[in-house]
Write an enzyme that holds these catalytic residues in place. Structure first.
Site, PDB file in Angstrom:
ATOM      1  N   ALA A   1      -2.514  -5.884   0.569  1.00 30.59           N
ATOM      2  CA  ALA A   1      -1.099  -6.147  -0.259  1.00 30.59           C
ATOM      3  C   ALA A   1      -1.412  -7.292  -1.494  1.00 30.59           C
ATOM      4  O   ALA A   1      -2.226  -8.085  -1.214  1.00 30.59           O
ATOM      5  CB  ALA A   1      -0.435  -7.064   1.316  1.00 30.59           C
TER       6      ALA A   1
ATOM      7  N   LYS B   1      -1.863   0.749   6.165  1.00 28.69           N
ATOM      8  CA  LYS B   1      -1.822  -0.655   5.792  1.00 28.69           C
ATOM      9  C   LYS B   1      -1.984  -1.816   6.330  1.00 28.69           C
ATOM     10  O   LYS B   1      -1.167  -2.065   7.333  1.00 28.69           O
ATOM     11  CB  LYS B   1      -0.098  -0.250   5.262  1.00 28.69           C
ATOM     12  CG  LYS B   1      -0.174  -1.844   4.193  1.00 28.69           C
ATOM     13  CD  LYS B   1       1.352  -1.769   3.174  1.00 28.69           C
ATOM     14  CE  LYS B   1       1.867  -2.801   2.718  1.00 28.69           C
ATOM     15  NZ  LYS B   1       1.188  -1.927   1.079  1.00 28.69           N
TER      16      LYS B   1
END
Length: 215
Positions: free
Chosen positions: A118, A38
């Site tokens: 995100a 991520k």
């Protein structure tokens, strides 16, 4: 280079982390070495990454080669404010090099690397990059996770158009929840009318994972 799949969504809190975990399990069930990253996580307080920690725990269960990987490897860039990275970082330029370095490190340990974004596609990361630009930067295909509540037609088609306009290979997955029972009568008829494939995250994850791998 491992197969790179970028998990994005029509908005925040649509189910990217949930979907990423299902994809990891699906690929691992086929005997493939899985990895995850991520690149940016916001809302990180006292060094604790909610999404990153969850992803690291799962990937270490699925791929023993990740046993020495840290959450800092999984989430290279963090900010405390739960906002778009541009805002959370006070418009600090994104260190794109560190993301490439971390990805290359992780790719040595896996056959498939899932990259979780995100927010949505047009979340600003810095003055140069929107989230959609990172998909191209990383030369990844994309899984667009959308919702099944009222408004999903508009949200889904807008985000899909954004991916099409940038020639990003992608598949759309619908993350339907218990409270979305009306999807069958309120939104699905339109998708079926225009020939839009409706793959559900829960029901069709193995199909989605195979389609994504072949993009």
């Amino acid at each position: 280079m491992a197969k790179r799949i970028f998990v994005t969504a029509t908005n925040t809190d649509i189910g990217k982390t949930y979907t990423t975990k299902l994809l990891l399990k699906s690929y691992a069930s086929r005997g493939w070495r899985v990895g995850v990253i991520k690149p940016v996580e916001t809302g990180v307080v006292d060094g604790f990454c909610p999404d990153g920690s969850e992803l690291l725990s799962l990937v270490q269960e699925l791929n023993q080669e990740f046993k020495d990987i840290s959450v800092e490897d999984i989430v290279p860039i963090t900010y405390e404010l739960p906002a778009a990275p541009f805002v959370a970082s006070n418009a600090k330029p994104l260190d794109i090099n560190i993301l490439h370095v971390r990805m290359q490190k992780l790719e040595k340990l896996c056959d498939v690397l899932i990259i979780e974004g995100a927010g949505g596609l047009y979340v600003p990361v810095d003055e140069k990059y929107m989230m959609i630009d990172l998909i191209q930067e990383f030369q990844a295909s994309a899984l667009l996770v959308t919702h099944c509540s009222l408004g999903c037609i508009n949200d889904t088609l807008l985000s899909k158009k954004a991916l099409v306009d940038k020639d990003i290979p992608h598949i759309v997955g619908f993350n339907c929840k218990k409270e979305d029972a009306g999807f069958l009568h309120v939104s699905r008829p339109y998708f079926e009318k225009i020939g839009f494939d409706v793959y559900k995250i829960d029901d069709d994850i193995d199909t989605l994972s195979q389609l994504l791998y072949n993009l």
